[in-house]
Design a protein around this motif. Structure first.
Motif, PDB file in Angstrom:
ATOM      1  N   THR A 277      -1.260  -1.192  -0.996  1.00 51.13           N
ATOM      2  CA  THR A 277      -2.713  -1.133  -0.910  1.00 51.13           C
ATOM      3  C   THR A 277      -3.144   0.281  -0.555  1.00 51.13           C
ATOM      4  OG1 THR A 277      -2.654  -1.811   1.422  1.00 51.13           O
ATOM      5  CG2 THR A 277      -2.965  -3.552  -0.213  1.00 51.13           C
ATOM      6  N   SER A 278      -4.333   0.655  -1.003  1.00 50.30           N
ATOM      7  CA  SER A 278      -4.923   1.936  -0.603  1.00 50.30           C
ATOM      8  C   SER A 278      -6.351   1.670  -0.164  1.00 50.30           C
ATOM      9  CB  SER A 278      -4.874   2.958  -1.734  1.00 50.30           C
ATOM     10  OG  SER A 278      -5.685   2.558  -2.824  1.00 50.30           O
ATOM     11  N   SER A 279      -6.861   2.542   0.710  1.00 47.15           N
ATOM     12  CA  SER A 279      -8.109   2.232   1.397  1.00 47.15           C
ATOM     13  C   SER A 279      -9.010   3.452   1.548  1.00 47.15           C
ATOM     14  CB  SER A 279      -7.785   1.651   2.777  1.00 47.15           C
ATOM     15  OG  SER A 279      -8.922   1.560   3.602  1.00 47.15           O
ATOM     16  N   HIS A 280     -10.262   3.171   1.851  1.00 46.03           N
ATOM     17  CA  HIS A 280     -11.208   4.233   2.188  1.00 46.03           C
ATOM     18  C   HIS A 280     -10.859   4.886   3.517  1.00 46.03           C
ATOM     19  CE1 HIS A 280     -14.731   2.779  -0.600  1.00 46.03           C
ATOM     20  NE2 HIS A 280     -13.577   2.873  -1.220  1.00 46.03           N
ATOM     21  N   ASP A 281      -9.926   4.284   4.275  1.00 48.50           N
ATOM     22  CA  ASP A 281      -9.493   4.899   5.533  1.00 48.50           C
ATOM     23  C   ASP A 281      -8.436   5.982   5.320  1.00 48.50           C
ATOM     24  OD1 ASP A 281      -7.089   3.559   5.116  1.00 48.50           O
ATOM     25  OD2 ASP A 281      -7.411   2.084   6.699  1.00 48.50           O
ATOM     26  N   SER A 282      -8.221   6.363   4.068  1.00 43.47           N
ATOM     27  CA  SER A 282      -7.291   7.437   3.689  1.00 43.47           C
ATOM     28  C   SER A 282      -5.829   7.087   3.944  1.00 43.47           C
ATOM     29  CB  SER A 282      -7.635   8.753   4.420  1.00 43.47           C
ATOM     30  OG  SER A 282      -8.947   9.167   4.137  1.00 43.47           O
ATOM     31  N   SER A 283      -5.492   5.827   3.866  1.00 45.60           N
ATOM     32  CA  SER A 283      -4.094   5.433   4.053  1.00 45.60           C
ATOM     33  C   SER A 283      -3.614   4.549   2.916  1.00 45.60           C
ATOM     34  CB  SER A 283      -3.901   4.712   5.389  1.00 45.60           C
ATOM     35  OG  SER A 283      -4.427   3.401   5.343  1.00 45.60           O
ATOM     36  N   VAL A 284      -2.300   4.620   2.690  1.00 45.27           N
ATOM     37  CA  VAL A 284      -1.598   3.738   1.764  1.00 45.27           C
ATOM     38  C   VAL A 284      -0.632   2.904   2.584  1.00 45.27           C
ATOM     39  CG1 VAL A 284      -0.006   3.609  -0.199  1.00 45.27           C
ATOM     40  CG2 VAL A 284      -1.767   5.395  -0.132  1.00 45.27           C
ATOM     41  N   LYS A 285      -0.610   1.606   2.346  1.00 48.74           N
ATOM     42  CA  LYS A 285       0.301   0.718   3.054  1.00 48.74           C
ATOM     43  C   LYS A 285       1.146  -0.065   2.064  1.00 48.74           C
ATOM     44  CE  LYS A 285      -2.603  -0.022   7.186  1.00 48.74           C
ATOM     45  NZ  LYS A 285      -1.630   0.361   8.229  1.00 48.74           N
ATOM     46  N   ILE A 286       2.390  -0.321   2.451  1.00 50.03           N
ATOM     47  CA  ILE A 286       3.273  -1.190   1.676  1.00 50.03           C
ATOM     48  C   ILE A 286       3.621  -2.389   2.545  1.00 50.03           C
ATOM     49  CG2 ILE A 286       5.532  -1.417   0.571  1.00 50.03           C
ATOM     50  CD1 ILE A 286       5.329   1.447  -0.318  1.00 50.03           C
ATOM     51  N   ALA A 292       3.891 -10.728   4.716  1.00 48.69           N
ATOM     52  CA  ALA A 292       2.707  -9.920   5.035  1.00 48.69           C
ATOM     53  C   ALA A 292       2.977  -8.905   6.136  1.00 48.69           C
ATOM     54  CB  ALA A 292       1.510 -10.791   5.417  1.00 48.69           C
ATOM     55  N   VAL A 293       4.247  -8.637   6.446  1.00 45.36           N
ATOM     56  CA  VAL A 293       4.589  -7.584   7.400  1.00 45.36           C
ATOM     57  C   VAL A 293       4.365  -6.229   6.740  1.00 45.36           C
ATOM     58  CG1 VAL A 293       6.516  -6.470   8.618  1.00 45.36           C
ATOM     59  CG2 VAL A 293       6.229  -8.946   8.730  1.00 45.36           C
ATOM     60  N   CYS A 294       3.740  -5.306   7.478  1.00 43.44           N
ATOM     61  CA  CYS A 294       3.535  -3.952   6.967  1.00 43.44           C
ATOM     62  C   CYS A 294       4.842  -3.178   7.104  1.00 43.44           C
ATOM     63  CB  CYS A 294       2.422  -3.253   7.738  1.00 43.44           C
ATOM     64  SG  CYS A 294       2.053  -1.604   7.109  1.00 43.44           S
ATOM     65  N   LEU A 295       5.379  -2.743   5.982  1.00 39.61           N
ATOM     66  CA  LEU A 295       6.668  -2.050   5.960  1.00 39.61           C
ATOM     67  C   LEU A 295       6.523  -0.544   6.105  1.00 39.61           C
ATOM     68  CD1 LEU A 295       8.260  -4.006   2.968  1.00 39.61           C
ATOM     69  CD2 LEU A 295       8.510  -4.484   5.417  1.00 39.61           C
ATOM     70  N   GLY A 296       5.328  -0.033   5.841  1.00 39.38           N
ATOM     71  CA  GLY A 296       5.138   1.404   5.956  1.00 39.38           C
ATOM     72  C   GLY A 296       3.691   1.792   5.729  1.00 39.38           C
ATOM     73  N   THR A 297       3.259   2.837   6.397  1.00 36.40           N
ATOM     74  CA  THR A 297       1.908   3.375   6.247  1.00 36.40           C
ATOM     75  C   THR A 297       1.987   4.883   6.089  1.00 36.40           C
ATOM     76  OG1 THR A 297       0.936   1.632   7.623  1.00 36.40           O
ATOM     77  CG2 THR A 297      -0.359   3.636   7.330  1.00 36.40           C
ATOM     78  N   LEU A 298       1.250   5.399   5.144  1.00 36.09           N
ATOM     79  CA  LEU A 298       1.142   6.844   4.958  1.00 36.09           C
ATOM     80  C   LEU A 298      -0.328   7.218   5.064  1.00 36.09           C
ATOM     81  CD1 LEU A 298       2.422   9.590   4.192  1.00 36.09           C
ATOM     82  CD2 LEU A 298       2.011   8.979   1.799  1.00 36.09           C
ATOM     83  N   ASP A 352      10.154   4.905   4.402  1.00 33.48           N
ATOM     84  CA  ASP A 352       9.762   6.307   4.540  1.00 33.48           C
ATOM     85  C   ASP A 352       8.908   6.677   3.347  1.00 33.48           C
ATOM     86  OD1 ASP A 352       9.626   8.972   5.333  1.00 33.48           O
ATOM     87  OD2 ASP A 352      11.388   9.496   4.168  1.00 33.48           O
ATOM     88  N   MET A 353       7.647   7.009   3.569  1.00 32.82           N
ATOM     89  CA  MET A 353       6.716   7.391   2.506  1.00 32.82           C
ATOM     90  C   MET A 353       6.248   8.813   2.752  1.00 32.82           C
ATOM     91  SD  MET A 353       4.514   3.890   2.759  1.00 32.82           S
ATOM     92  CE  MET A 353       3.242   4.418   1.613  1.00 32.82           C
ATOM     93  N   ARG A 354       6.275   9.623   1.706  1.00 33.98           N
ATOM     94  CA  ARG A 354       5.803  10.997   1.856  1.00 33.98           C
ATOM     95  C   ARG A 354       5.260  11.511   0.531  1.00 33.98           C
ATOM     96  NH1 ARG A 354       9.887  14.988   0.568  1.00 33.98           N
ATOM     97  NH2 ARG A 354      11.752  13.994  -0.312  1.00 33.98           N
ATOM     98  N   VAL A 355       4.315  12.430   0.632  1.00 29.47           N
ATOM     99  CA  VAL A 355       3.763  13.079  -0.557  1.00 29.47           C
ATOM    100  C   VAL A 355       4.689  14.227  -0.952  1.00 29.47           C
ATOM    101  CG1 VAL A 355       1.820  14.386  -1.482  1.00 29.47           C
ATOM    102  CG2 VAL A 355       1.406  12.466   0.054  1.00 29.47           C
ATOM    103  N   VAL A 356       5.063  14.259  -2.217  1.00 26.28           N
ATOM    104  CA  VAL A 356       5.950  15.322  -2.703  1.00 26.28           C
ATOM    105  C   VAL A 356       5.227  16.278  -3.655  1.00 26.28           C
ATOM    106  CG1 VAL A 356       8.075  14.013  -2.372  1.00 26.28           C
ATOM    107  CG2 VAL A 356       6.840  13.831  -4.547  1.00 26.28           C
ATOM    108  N   ALA A 357       4.091  15.849  -4.202  1.00 19.57           N
ATOM    109  CA  ALA A 357       3.319  16.734  -5.091  1.00 19.57           C
ATOM    110  C   ALA A 357       1.867  16.306  -5.101  1.00 19.57           C
ATOM    111  CB  ALA A 357       3.891  16.716  -6.502  1.00 19.57           C
TER     112      ALA A 357
END
Length: 359
Positions: A277-286, A292-298, A352-357
């Protein structure tokens, strides 16, 4: 490292993510490749045309085909006179469809120049939903004008139209290998249509908040929808069982503002199903699809609303933002697999989530 990658790494920028309260995976002093920007202004939508090419559209009214692995624009299509709201590609082809606030849908072919090859006109307000039938012969469009339309792609003729009061369409999906079309609406409901009769066959129980987006699992069994909201109220995504219409399976809660996009992620070997999911709160969650457990947030501080996601495979996805272009996010399942399939409570994710480009 190849010459091209070296070239872009030389002009990569240092990006520092802020450590928000809710952020599980932030990163410091990370090298992010800064490629040629795809757009000028906010980006509303992104999807994949091929493993190497993505298609996007935004406030600059342009549809862009971008080689996100090489970091360069391949083609720009200009034909809309208002901002582009949605783009869609037909799998295995070079067809591209774009919807716009100019009330039209244009069809493009990457191999046939820079002019649209088809135009679908008839809506009276912004077109927010487009979907293609599995056989590639029909196009479904939905608009804030309350109309759902079914078009013949070859002739661009509207074959069916149906107006439902207050059905301000926000998104449309075609259920794989079926005649069913699913749409979300500002009237907080989800409707399932039969494309053969162009009648609503099921209406899901209304949610408390506007439904912003939806996606259907590859096997056609499940639907995920997302809600608007603020201050953590609403802002959730919901998993539904399409085999039992209106049957809510789980909810994914954790975003603080409108959840603008929700998608099923491609499965990774040995793993359970996952939702992004992506949100207006500027985060992406998996999320774990079943628990329904959140596995990661960026958290992408300063990127503004994150409104569209496009997975390439189980380890990477693209994210469209209002303020910071397109983001290529890499997902590392290594720590997740090492810890097992159960993440800690409270959203302490193990991915582990990270922006690479960025481009």
């Amino acid at each position: 490292m190849g010459k091209l990658q070296s070239k872009f790494r030389k002009r990569s920028e240092l990006y520092r993510a802020s450590q928000g309260e809710k952020a599980d995976n932030t990163y410091y002093d990370s090298q992010i490749l800064q490629y040629e920007p795809a757009h000028h202004g906010s980006i509303n939508t992104v999807t994949h045309l091929s493993p190497d090419l993505c298609v996007s559209g935004g406030s600059d009214q342009v549809v862009v085909v971008y080689d996100w692995k090489q970091g360069q624009v391949c083609q720009s299509f200009q034909g809309h006179n208002r901002e582009v709201t949605k783009v869609l590609c037909y799998p295995g082809s070079t067809w591209i469809f774009s919807a716009s606030r100019d009330k039209t849908v244009l069809m493009w072919d990457l191999n046939q120049g820079d002019e649209p090859i088809q135009e679908f006109c008839g809506h009276e307000l912004v077109v927010n939903g487009i979907a293609i039938s599995p056989d590639g012969r029909k196009l479904c469009t939905g608009s804030r004008d309350n109309w759902m339309c079914l078009w013949d792609i070859e002739s661009a003729k509207c074959e069916h139209r149906h107006n439902i009061s207050r059905n301000l369409v926000t998104h449309v999906c075609w259920v794989p290998a079926s005649f069913s079309v699913v749409q979300t609406s500002e009237d907080k409901t989800i409707r399932v249509w039969d494309s053969r009769t162009w009648q609503v066959t099921n209406t899901f129980p209304a949610k408390q908040y506007i439904q912003t987006h939806c996606d259907v699992s590859p096997n056609g069994h499940y639907l995920v929808s997302s809600s608007n909201g603020f201050g953590g109220q609403g802002c959730e995504a919901t998993l539904w069982d399409l085999r039992q219409p209106g049957c809510k399976v789980v909810e994914y809660r954790g975003h603080l503002q409108t959840t603008a996009c929700c998608i099923f992620l491609p499965a990774f070997p040995g793993g359970s199903g996952q939702i992004a999911t992506s949100s207006h709160d500027s985060s992406v969650k998996i999320w774990d699809q079943n628990t329904a457990v959140c596995l990661g947030t960026l958290s992408l501080d300063g990127a503004g609303p994150l409104v569209s996601l496009a997975p390439n495979d189980s380890t990477s996805l693209l994210c469209a933002s209002f303020n910071a272009g397109l983001q290529h996010i890499q997902v590392d399942h290594g720590s997740f697999q090492a810890q097992g399939s159960v993440a800690g409570s409270g959203g302490s994710g193990s991915l582990d989530m990270r922006v690479v480009a960025r481009f």
